[in-house]
Design a protein around this motif. Structure first.
Motif, PDB file in Angstrom:
ATOM      1  N   LEU A  75       0.771  -1.130   0.048  1.00  0.00           N
ATOM      2  CA  LEU A  75      -0.078   0.113   0.104  1.00  0.00           C
ATOM      3  C   LEU A  75       1.120   1.327   0.048  1.00  0.00           C
ATOM      4  O   LEU A  75       1.858   1.128   0.854  1.00  0.00           O
ATOM      5  CB  LEU A  75      -0.879   0.073   1.237  1.00  0.00           C
ATOM      6  CG  LEU A  75      -1.686  -1.121   1.790  1.00  0.00           C
ATOM      7  CD1 LEU A  75      -2.042  -1.291   3.062  1.00  0.00           C
ATOM      8  CD2 LEU A  75      -2.674  -1.601   0.320  1.00  0.00           C
ATOM      9  N   SER A  76       0.565   2.078  -0.779  1.00  0.00           N
ATOM     10  CA  SER A  76       1.513   3.395  -0.941  1.00  0.00           C
ATOM     11  C   SER A  76       0.604   4.678  -0.455  1.00  0.00           C
ATOM     12  O   SER A  76      -0.559   4.633  -0.657  1.00  0.00           O
ATOM     13  CB  SER A  76       1.835   3.698  -2.249  1.00  0.00           C
ATOM     14  OG  SER A  76       2.745   2.668  -2.804  1.00  0.00           O
ATOM     15  N   THR A  77       1.239   5.395   0.069  1.00  0.00           N
ATOM     16  CA  THR A  77       0.707   6.948   0.463  1.00  0.00           C
ATOM     17  C   THR A  77       1.783   8.016  -0.004  1.00  0.00           C
ATOM     18  O   THR A  77       2.908   7.423  -0.539  1.00  0.00           O
ATOM     19  CB  THR A  77       0.582   6.900   2.127  1.00  0.00           C
ATOM     20  OG1 THR A  77       2.033   6.875   2.781  1.00  0.00           O
ATOM     21  CG2 THR A  77      -0.057   5.878   2.580  1.00  0.00           C
ATOM     22  N   PRO A  78       1.734   9.117  -0.089  1.00  0.00           N
ATOM     23  CA  PRO A  78       2.331  10.127  -0.652  1.00  0.00           C
ATOM     24  C   PRO A  78       3.950   9.956   0.158  1.00  0.00           C
ATOM     25  O   PRO A  78       4.865  10.087  -0.394  1.00  0.00           O
ATOM     26  CB  PRO A  78       1.876  11.442  -0.290  1.00  0.00           C
ATOM     27  CG  PRO A  78       0.419  11.115  -0.038  1.00  0.00           C
ATOM     28  CD  PRO A  78       0.258   9.897   0.509  1.00  0.00           C
ATOM     29  N   ARG A  79       3.967   9.420   1.383  1.00  0.00           N
ATOM     30  CA  ARG A  79       5.455   9.490   2.103  1.00  0.00           C
ATOM     31  C   ARG A  79       5.985   7.953   2.518  1.00  0.00           C
ATOM     32  O   ARG A  79       6.844   7.833   2.855  1.00  0.00           O
ATOM     33  CB  ARG A  79       5.365  10.091   3.424  1.00  0.00           C
ATOM     34  CG  ARG A  79       5.098  11.698   2.964  1.00  0.00           C
ATOM     35  CD  ARG A  79       5.152  12.633   4.318  1.00  0.00           C
ATOM     36  NE  ARG A  79       4.191  12.342   5.250  1.00  0.00           N
ATOM     37  CZ  ARG A  79       3.970  12.550   6.470  1.00  0.00           C
ATOM     38  NH1 ARG A  79       4.991  13.554   6.980  1.00  0.00           N
ATOM     39  NH2 ARG A  79       3.100  12.231   7.323  1.00  0.00           N
ATOM     40  N   LEU A  80       4.923   7.086   2.162  1.00  0.00           N
ATOM     41  CA  LEU A  80       5.120   5.883   3.008  1.00  0.00           C
ATOM     42  C   LEU A  80       4.798   4.641   1.965  1.00  0.00           C
ATOM     43  O   LEU A  80       3.996   4.802   1.152  1.00  0.00           O
ATOM     44  CB  LEU A  80       4.191   5.553   4.204  1.00  0.00           C
ATOM     45  CG  LEU A  80       4.261   6.541   5.282  1.00  0.00           C
ATOM     46  CD1 LEU A  80       3.092   6.489   6.269  1.00  0.00           C
ATOM     47  CD2 LEU A  80       5.684   6.702   5.849  1.00  0.00           C
ATOM     48  N   LEU A  81       5.420   3.501   2.215  1.00  0.00           N
ATOM     49  CA  LEU A  81       5.180   2.111   1.543  1.00  0.00           C
ATOM     50  C   LEU A  81       5.004   1.087   2.728  1.00  0.00           C
ATOM     51  O   LEU A  81       5.684   0.973   3.747  1.00  0.00           O
ATOM     52  CB  LEU A  81       6.198   1.718   0.725  1.00  0.00           C
ATOM     53  CG  LEU A  81       5.892   0.311   0.017  1.00  0.00           C
ATOM     54  CD1 LEU A  81       5.106   0.475  -1.036  1.00  0.00           C
ATOM     55  CD2 LEU A  81       7.216  -0.155  -0.509  1.00  0.00           C
ATOM     56  N   LEU A  82       3.809   0.380   2.752  1.00  0.00           N
ATOM     57  CA  LEU A  82       3.395  -0.413   3.686  1.00  0.00           C
ATOM     58  C   LEU A  82       3.562  -1.761   2.970  1.00  0.00           C
ATOM     59  O   LEU A  82       2.741  -1.956   1.873  1.00  0.00           O
ATOM     60  CB  LEU A  82       1.864  -0.477   4.204  1.00  0.00           C
ATOM     61  CG  LEU A  82       1.617   0.631   5.222  1.00  0.00           C
ATOM     62  CD1 LEU A  82       1.910   2.101   4.699  1.00  0.00           C
ATOM     63  CD2 LEU A  82       0.175   0.456   5.803  1.00  0.00           C
ATOM     64  N   ARG A  83       4.475  -2.501   3.177  1.00  0.00           N
ATOM     65  CA  ARG A  83       4.844  -3.794   2.526  1.00  0.00           C
ATOM     66  C   ARG A  83       4.270  -4.935   3.321  1.00  0.00           C
ATOM     67  O   ARG A  83       4.911  -5.102   4.409  1.00  0.00           O
ATOM     68  CB  ARG A  83       5.929  -3.970   2.198  1.00  0.00           C
ATOM     69  CG  ARG A  83       6.262  -4.805   1.011  1.00  0.00           C
ATOM     70  CD  ARG A  83       7.826  -5.056   0.788  1.00  0.00           C
ATOM     71  NE  ARG A  83       8.712  -5.449   1.743  1.00  0.00           N
ATOM     72  CZ  ARG A  83       8.922  -6.534   2.345  1.00  0.00           C
ATOM     73  NH1 ARG A  83       8.354  -7.697   1.786  1.00  0.00           N
ATOM     74  NH2 ARG A  83       9.721  -7.039   3.132  1.00  0.00           N
TER      75      ARG A  83
END
Length: 168
Positions: A4-12
């Motif tokens: 999952l991507s957000t403007p500042r993060l990646l949740l893997r």
């Protein structure tokens, strides 16, 4: 593997191998972990994830996720589900960040992404809780759209409900 991507993060999504490294406190070859990762809470979550892998198999997409700063940044914490949705469509979440990045809005940003992800997969209710004195975590859940529902002798309980799947 789910990401999952957000403007500042990646949740893997974490694999069994990722969880083994977290439990051992040693990053895999080539991985970058922020100072203080993993914390005891992350190691407990990774231990629970390994139990799930051993007992019922891969819990994806309702497992644990590492939180990275961007695509190639260090792992700064973790977030995830305590299991698959129950028969009513309810799940419980948990999360944690290393101390050096707390207070920057990362936890709320990651939680909003995880909540959207859950809703888009038919989850109807997400539960979370925090210690009575953990004001920062209470603010994270509120900022992500969860509401306070009750308090017991040790915890404050939050939740968000939806009528059905779909984006907010």
């Amino acid at each position: 593997m789910t990401a999952l991507s957000t403007p500042r993060l990646l949740l893997r999504a974490m694999s069994a191998s990722d969880a083994e490294h977290v439990v051992a406190g040693r990053p895999p070859e080539g991985a970058r972990w922020a100072d203080g990762y993993p914390c005891p809470g992350e190691q407990a979550a990774a231990t629970r994830l390994l139990g799930t892998f051993a007992g019922t198999g891969d819990p994806s997409p309702f497992g644990s996720y590492e939180i990275r700063l961007g695509e190639d940044g260090p792992v700064i914490g973790g977030m995830g589900f305590h299991g698959a949705p129950d028969e009513a469509g309810h799940v419980t979440i948990g999360y944690g960040l290393v101390p050096s990045v707390r207070g920057m809005g990362y936890a709320s940003e990651a939680l909003r992404a995880l909540l959207r992800f859950a809703r888009d997969r038919g989850v109807t209710c997400v539960h979370g809780d925090t210690d009575l004195d953990n004001i920062a975590s209470q603010r994270v859940m509120t900022a992500a759209g969860m509401r306070f529902v009750r308090q017991d002798s040790a915890l404050k309980h939050y939740r968000v409900d939806w009528d059905g799947p779909g984006p907010e």
